[in-house]
Design an enzyme around this catalytic site. Structure first.
Site, PDB file in Angstrom:
ATOM      1  N   ARG A  46       0.847  -1.197   0.000  1.00  0.00           N
ATOM      2  CA  ARG A  46       0.000   0.000   0.000  1.00  0.00           C
ATOM      3  C   ARG A  46       0.881   1.245   0.000  1.00  0.00           C
ATOM      4  NH1 ARG A  46      -1.324   1.633   4.725  1.00  0.00           N
ATOM      5  NH2 ARG A  46      -2.199  -0.340   5.427  1.00  0.00           N
ATOM      6  N   TYR A  98     -16.572  18.601 -13.433  1.00  0.00           N
ATOM      7  CA  TYR A  98     -16.980  17.218 -13.701  1.00  0.00           C
ATOM      8  C   TYR A  98     -18.080  16.781 -12.716  1.00  0.00           C
ATOM      9  CZ  TYR A  98     -16.564  12.123 -13.912  1.00  0.00           C
ATOM     10  OH  TYR A  98     -16.829  10.787 -14.010  1.00  0.00           O
ATOM     11  N   ASP A 170      -7.548  20.289 -12.135  1.00  0.00           N
ATOM     12  CA  ASP A 170      -7.872  19.027 -12.800  1.00  0.00           C
ATOM     13  C   ASP A 170      -7.480  19.179 -14.270  1.00  0.00           C
ATOM     14  OD1 ASP A 170      -9.074  16.894 -14.147  1.00  0.00           O
ATOM     15  OD2 ASP A 170     -10.787  16.811 -12.787  1.00  0.00           O
ATOM     16  N   LYS A 195      -8.627   8.528 -18.660  1.00  0.00           N
ATOM     17  CA  LYS A 195      -8.872   9.224 -19.921  1.00  0.00           C
ATOM     18  C   LYS A 195      -7.612   9.233 -20.789  1.00  0.00           C
ATOM     19  CE  LYS A 195     -12.705   9.765 -17.635  1.00  0.00           C
ATOM     20  NZ  LYS A 195     -13.021  10.940 -16.825  1.00  0.00           N
TER      21      LYS A 195
HETATM   22  C1  LIG Z   1     -13.537  11.188 -15.528  1.00  0.00           C
HETATM   23  C2  LIG Z   1     -13.153  12.436 -14.841  1.00  0.00           C
HETATM   24  C3  LIG Z   1     -12.946  12.461 -13.459  1.00  0.00           C
HETATM   25  C4  LIG Z   1     -13.186  11.251 -12.579  1.00  0.00           C
HETATM   26  O1  LIG Z   1     -12.271  10.241 -12.863  1.00  0.00           O
HETATM   27  P1  LIG Z   1     -12.577   8.661 -12.657  1.00  0.00           P
HETATM   28  O2  LIG Z   1     -11.326   8.026 -13.142  1.00  0.00           O
HETATM   29  O3  LIG Z   1     -13.781   8.355 -13.492  1.00  0.00           O
HETATM   30  O4  LIG Z   1     -12.827   8.458 -11.220  1.00  0.00           O
HETATM   31  C5  LIG Z   1     -12.533  13.662 -12.883  1.00  0.00           C
HETATM   32  N1  LIG Z   1     -12.356  14.771 -13.626  1.00  0.00           N
HETATM   33  C6  LIG Z   1     -12.558  14.782 -14.953  1.00  0.00           C
HETATM   34  C7  LIG Z   1     -12.336  16.042 -15.721  1.00  0.00           C
HETATM   35  C8  LIG Z   1     -12.956  13.623 -15.609  1.00  0.00           C
HETATM   36  O5  LIG Z   1     -13.179  13.635 -16.925  1.00  0.00           O
END
Ligand SMILES: *Cc1c(COP(=O)(O)O)cnc(C)c1O
Length: 379
Positions: A46, A98, A170, A195
């Site tokens: 971990r 998001y 983000d 992504k």
């Molecule tokens: C998909 C996404 C998230 C969340 O991520 P997960 O991997 O689905 O938990 C956060 N911010 C943005 C901009 C996203 O596109």
């Protein structure tokens, strides 16, 4: 080193035991110690895992940060970053954030005593207006999902620096290939690696990169304490994805530009949201802050029925949540990714039910335009 070189080599020395050029998947929970207190820097998985560590070193270099941390999802990275705050603290958040971020802030962290104000962070005066005596953090998403509204990171970072606020960005939509928030003055950058970083739609994960040693110590403590770590095989998939990030982002962006240029000429499309279009309201900011315009496009088709017909008529674009993979996806934000945001809030920020979002993949652009043209003919 250049970005593509770092993407392939940073944090990825040949395996010390065998010389394997690819970092192995260290599928282990613990490490044998030579004697009491003598070990090779790994005690329990971990806390540290060599595969995850390779990814963490790699993403820290790509984001030009001090240290990286990998988590089991984008939401796990956001959740862990919010644990830097304590009950009673206030955080200003991009209003068009998001959907999952909105949900965890308003329905989980608000119950634990954190306060949030959602503001249109594309104007610094709105951040200024949202300030309270207990404001500790500004949480920015730029460009936003799905309206692609942008926040000036340098300007916001200078403000946060003056006011002693943590600036968290983000960076999922642009990836470090096109945008480096830490270089513009942010304290923390995070991603849903699900992504573009992974890029192949075969894993869920998240990463956080921090700017300095003090913040690195805090994040390491939180990552180990809360324990929402990325598993070794998942880390390996992201490492593998990142090797082609530069190539993929170029192609995503080239394809998206050509598709946006096609869409603005279609009468049935009422509006095209893409930062690369010269008449996009924040085109100048996009040019200043990013080295490319990314692979996300949103279009307004005028009515919710037309939006539904469009997403159901395409044959190459797949109707699915998520984004940033090699394959093109199409979605209806109001009912899919942003379903957890109340209708009034969606309307206020212009996220209507007639908006369709495209995640442009790296297929042949002629095929993608052909597919969109086929679907648009049918609505
Ligand atoms: C998909 C996404 C998230 C969340 O991520 P997960 O991997 O689905 O938990 C956060 N911010 C943005 C901009 C996203 O596109």
């Amino acid at each position: 080193m250049g970005f593509a070189t770092d993407a392939i080599h940073a944090g990825q020395e040949p395996d010390p035991a065998t010389g394997a050029i690819t970092v192995p998947v260290y599928q282990t929970s613990t490490y044998v110690q030579e004697s009491l207190g003598r070990h090779k820097g790994f005690e329990y998985a971990r806390t540290q895992n060599p595969t995850r560590l390779a990814l963490e070193k790699n993403i820290a270099v790509l984001e030009k940060g001090f240290a990286g941390f990998a988590f089991s999802s984008g939401m796990a990275s956001i959740t862990t970053v919010m644990m830097l705050l304590k009950s009673g603290d206030h955080c200003i958040v991009t209003e068009n954030v998001y959907g999952g971020t909105y949900r965890v802030f308003t329905r989980v962290f608000a119950n634990l005593g954190l306060e949030f104000t959602f503001a249109d962070t594309s104007g610094l005066e709105n951040i200024r207006k949202a300030m309270k005596p207990n404001t500790r953090m500004v949480f920015i998403e730029t460009p936003t999902n799905p309206l692609l509204s942008m926040t000036d990171l340098r300007l916001t970072a200078n403000f946060c620096n003056d006011m002693n606020l943590l600036l968290v960005v983000d960076n999922t939509f642009m990836s470090p290939y096109f945008q480096k928030p830490l270089s513009l003055g942010a304290d923390i950058v995070l991603h849903s690696s699900t992504k573009y970083l992974n890029g192949h739609s075969d894993g869920v994960g998240g990463v956080v990169v921090v700017a300095n040693q003090d913040m690195a110590q805090k994040m390491a403590f939180l990552q180990n304490s809360a324990g929402a770590i990325l598993a070794p095989l998942e880390a390996w998939l992201v490492l593998r994805g990142i090797k082609t990030l530069a190539l993929r982002m170029e192609k995503h962006s080239d394809n998206a530009m050509k598709i946006a240029e096609y869409l603005v000429r279609v009468k049935k499309v009422k509006r095209v949201f893409y930062p690369g279009l010269p008449d996009y309201p924040q085109h100048d900011l996009a040019r200043k802050q990013c080295s490319g315009f990314g692979g996300m496009i949103s279009i307004d088709l005028g009515t919710p029925d037309k939006a539904r017909e469009m997403v159901e008529s395409v044959r190459i674009f797949a109707l699915a949540e998520s984004l940033g993979g090699v394959e093109s996806l199409i979605g209806h934000p109001a009912t899919m990714t942003h379903g957890s945001i109340p209708k009034e809030s969606r309307q206020r920020m212009g996220l209507t039910d007639s908006i369709v979002r495209l995640s442009v993949g790296i297929e042949d652009v002629e095929d993608l335009i052909g597919d969109l043209s086929y679907a648009l003919d049918r609505i």
